[in-house]
Scaffold this active site. Structure first.
Site, PDB file in Angstrom:
ATOM      1  N   CYS A   1      -5.809  -2.794   2.641  1.00  0.00           N
ATOM      2  CA  CYS A   1      -5.486  -2.672   4.061  1.00  0.00           C
ATOM      3  C   CYS A   1      -6.706  -2.713   4.980  1.00  0.00           C
ATOM      4  O   CYS A   1      -7.188  -3.793   5.287  1.00  0.00           O
ATOM      5  CB  CYS A   1      -4.653  -1.416   4.300  1.00  0.00           C
ATOM      6  SG  CYS A   1      -3.709  -1.470   5.860  1.00  0.00           S
TER       7      CYS A   1
ATOM      8  N   GLU B   1       0.831  -1.205   0.000  1.00  0.00           N
ATOM      9  CA  GLU B   1       0.000   0.000   0.000  1.00  0.00           C
ATOM     10  C   GLU B   1       0.872   1.263   0.000  1.00  0.00           C
ATOM     11  O   GLU B   1       1.836   1.354   0.752  1.00  0.00           O
ATOM     12  CB  GLU B   1      -0.910  -0.005   1.225  1.00  0.00           C
ATOM     13  CG  GLU B   1      -1.846   1.188   1.297  1.00  0.00           C
ATOM     14  CD  GLU B   1      -2.686   1.202   2.563  1.00  0.00           C
ATOM     15  OE1 GLU B   1      -3.695   1.925   2.589  1.00  0.00           O
ATOM     16  OE2 GLU B   1      -2.323   0.500   3.532  1.00  0.00           O
TER      17      GLU B   1
ATOM     18  N   LYS C   1     -10.026   2.549  -2.168  1.00  0.00           N
ATOM     19  CA  LYS C   1     -10.220   2.017  -0.830  1.00  0.00           C
ATOM     20  C   LYS C   1     -11.546   2.487  -0.247  1.00  0.00           C
ATOM     21  O   LYS C   1     -11.834   3.685  -0.187  1.00  0.00           O
ATOM     22  CB  LYS C   1      -9.058   2.463   0.062  1.00  0.00           C
ATOM     23  CG  LYS C   1      -9.011   1.840   1.440  1.00  0.00           C
ATOM     24  CD  LYS C   1      -7.696   2.252   2.124  1.00  0.00           C
ATOM     25  CE  LYS C   1      -7.532   1.635   3.484  1.00  0.00           C
ATOM     26  NZ  LYS C   1      -6.210   1.987   4.078  1.00  0.00           N
TER      27      LYS C   1
END
Length: 306
Positions: free
Chosen positions: A165, A55, A128
């Site tokens: 994540c 990331e 995300k």
């Protein structure tokens, strides 16, 4: 006694060779990019077809503090990184998964994964969806929540269910990728220990992180890939002693079995063979999708059931 149906030779095999790049970063973005390119070439030389980066791989993890100047390192998509890595992907004949600080327009930014095909072109992106706001992880200051949904990205190797994540703690995200036809779950990640945590708490956090992704693989009958950064990154505000990213990048199969795992302290590249078609074999024996009670799950869309 129930027949053991695993390893049914009538089911097609499609072996894919993955490359995982687990590296540490510094404040020198060009040095980080040079290291990434070296590691990508290392993986490609060992016949990796699909290479995953951590990331926000170009820079330090700047979200430890709220700093307006950090927006200066954001970039458009297409932009500098997609052109640079696109040329590299075309040269090496690989698929690359990038993780970038996307500048969508003035004042609007995302934490975005980009898939580069073997011809060097962008074939999809994922923004995300779950944005944390925890001590040392102040991402809500920087990123708007994603608006592209949970849609796998079609590539020449298969449909990639890419999440990022904090998304890895949400079973709904993995399930929606699976229901949309993903062949694999992939998590570019930046996670580590905050300095004030006890050793016992650190063990609990890392174990929970690994178990969660093994569970996503099991629940959905899909392989899962997690690529983390490694090494210590300082907190420029001085409020903490920084984050020690715990590495441990790993790949697990659709029964949750860990196929390969990197170390917790060292930079490391992993080359891993997985079978994209084994999900059919697993789902015939563990038919979780068949037995879901979709008629009884309406309350899942509520924040809390009072």
């Amino acid at each position: 006694m129930r027949q053991n149906l695993f390893h049914n030779t009538s089911i097609q095999t499609q072996l894919i060779k993955l490359g995982l790049v687990q590296q540490s970063n510094t404040s020198d973005i060009q040095s980080n990019i040079h290291k990434l390119i070296t590691n990508i070439r290392w993986c490609a030389a060992r016949e990796a077809q699909l290479i995953v980066l951590p990331e926000l791989h170009n820079s330090l993890y700047f979200c430890q503090t709220e700093n307006i100047k950090a927006f200066d390192i954001s970039e458009s998509i297409p932009g500098y990184s997609t052109r640079l890595f696109g040329k590299l992907a075309q040269e090496l004949g690989i698929i690359l998964i990038l993780s970038l600080f996307e500048r969508r327009t003035l004042g609007l930014y995302h934490n975005t994964a980009v898939v580069i095909e073997r011809d060097g072109n962008i074939v999809g992106r994922y923004r995300k969806m779950h944005i944390p706001d925890d001590p040392a992880y102040y991402e809500k200051f920087y990123f708007a929540p994603g608006d592209l949904g949970f849609q796998p990205i079609q590539t020449s190797l298969g449909r990639l269910g890419i999440l990022i994540c904090w998304d890895q703690w949400y079973p709904e995200a993995a399930r929606l990728m699976a229901l949309s036809g993903a062949d694999i779950l992939i998590y570019p990640t930046a996670i580590g220990y905050e300095s004030s945590d006890t050793d016992e708490e650190k063990r609990k956090q890392k174990n929970a992180w690994i178990i969660s992704q093994q569970a996503h693989a099991i629940h959905n009958g899909l392989p899962s890939v997690t690529v983390n950064r490694v090494g210590h990154e300082y907190d420029s505000s001085g409020q903490t002693n920084g984050i020690l990213f715990w590495g441990n990048s790993f790949v697990c199969g659709g029964q949750g079995e860990i196929i390969a795992q990197a170390s917790d302290m060292q930079e490391e590249n992993l080359i891993v063979d997985i079978n994209f078609h084994r999900q059919e074999e697993i789902r015939r024996v563990w038919p979780f999708l068949r037995d879901r009670r979709i008629d009884a799950y309406e309350n899942l869309t509520r924040r809390f059931i009072d």
